[in-house]
Design a protein around this motif. Sequence first.
Motif, PDB file in Angstrom:
ATOM      1  N   THR A  41      42.359  41.773  42.774  1.00  0.00           N
ATOM      2  CA  THR A  41      43.889  41.023  43.102  1.00  0.00           C
ATOM      3  C   THR A  41      43.137  39.512  44.575  1.00  0.00           C
ATOM      4  N   MET A  42      42.447  39.754  45.563  1.00  0.00           N
ATOM      5  CA  MET A  42      42.013  38.502  45.663  1.00  0.00           C
ATOM      6  C   MET A  42      41.763  37.306  44.953  1.00  0.00           C
ATOM      7  N   ALA A  43      41.119  37.519  43.907  1.00  0.00           N
ATOM      8  CA  ALA A  43      40.345  36.241  43.236  1.00  0.00           C
ATOM      9  C   ALA A  43      41.393  35.343  43.097  1.00  0.00           C
ATOM     10  N   LEU A  44      42.772  36.752  42.315  1.00  0.00           N
ATOM     11  CA  LEU A  44      43.600  36.542  41.497  1.00  0.00           C
ATOM     12  C   LEU A  44      44.501  35.692  42.236  1.00  0.00           C
ATOM     13  N   GLN A  45      44.545  36.373  43.897  1.00  0.00           N
ATOM     14  CA  GLN A  45      45.413  34.955  44.902  1.00  0.00           C
ATOM     15  C   GLN A  45      44.865  33.946  44.986  1.00  0.00           C
ATOM     16  N   ASP A  46      43.032  33.776  45.368  1.00  0.00           N
ATOM     17  CA  ASP A  46      42.636  32.985  46.147  1.00  0.00           C
ATOM     18  C   ASP A  46      43.029  32.024  43.957  1.00  0.00           C
ATOM     19  N   LEU A  47      42.509  32.026  43.052  1.00  0.00           N
ATOM     20  CA  LEU A  47      42.959  31.134  41.973  1.00  0.00           C
ATOM     21  C   LEU A  47      44.624  30.871  41.520  1.00  0.00           C
ATOM     22  N   TYR A  48      45.373  32.213  42.231  1.00  0.00           N
ATOM     23  CA  TYR A  48      46.983  31.099  42.268  1.00  0.00           C
ATOM     24  C   TYR A  48      46.969  29.750  43.096  1.00  0.00           C
ATOM     25  N   LEU A  80      34.663  39.535  36.404  1.00  0.00           N
ATOM     26  CA  LEU A  80      35.386  40.701  37.216  1.00  0.00           C
ATOM     27  C   LEU A  80      35.822  41.832  36.243  1.00  0.00           C
ATOM     28  N   MET A  81      37.330  41.432  35.390  1.00  0.00           N
ATOM     29  CA  MET A  81      37.660  41.970  35.129  1.00  0.00           C
ATOM     30  C   MET A  81      36.948  42.783  34.106  1.00  0.00           C
ATOM     31  N   VAL A  82      35.885  42.079  33.233  1.00  0.00           N
ATOM     32  CA  VAL A  82      35.482  42.305  32.375  1.00  0.00           C
ATOM     33  C   VAL A  82      34.134  44.024  32.790  1.00  0.00           C
ATOM     34  N   MET A  83      34.273  43.402  34.121  1.00  0.00           N
ATOM     35  CA  MET A  83      32.904  44.632  35.135  1.00  0.00           C
ATOM     36  C   MET A  83      33.903  45.533  34.800  1.00  0.00           C
TER      37      MET A  83
END
Length: 90
Positions: A41-48, A80-83
């Motif tokens: 969630t945090m990685a997705l927020q940073d990407l956004y 991260l999602m694959v792991m």
Amino acid sequence: MTIEATVEPRREPTAHVNRLGFAKRHAKKKRSKKTKKCAPTMALQDLYVSCKEVFKGPGTVPLHQDVKRLCHMLGMFLNLMVMILLPFLS
């Protein structure tokens, strides 16, 4: 005539007793219902947030450094999602 008595050491009380003689129970600590943010969630927020910074509006061309940064973030997010999903796919 003397009276000798042995006094037992006083025991520590296990619970407080109110007037009626009922022992009070210790209050249990309640667990907070706040959920911790997980890493995807945090990685997705940073990407956004990065995408909003890079693509500021129509007609703007992002810089080469910004595109590289987004590619790097997408690669990290994908890894991260694959792991996370790998145990479920096996």
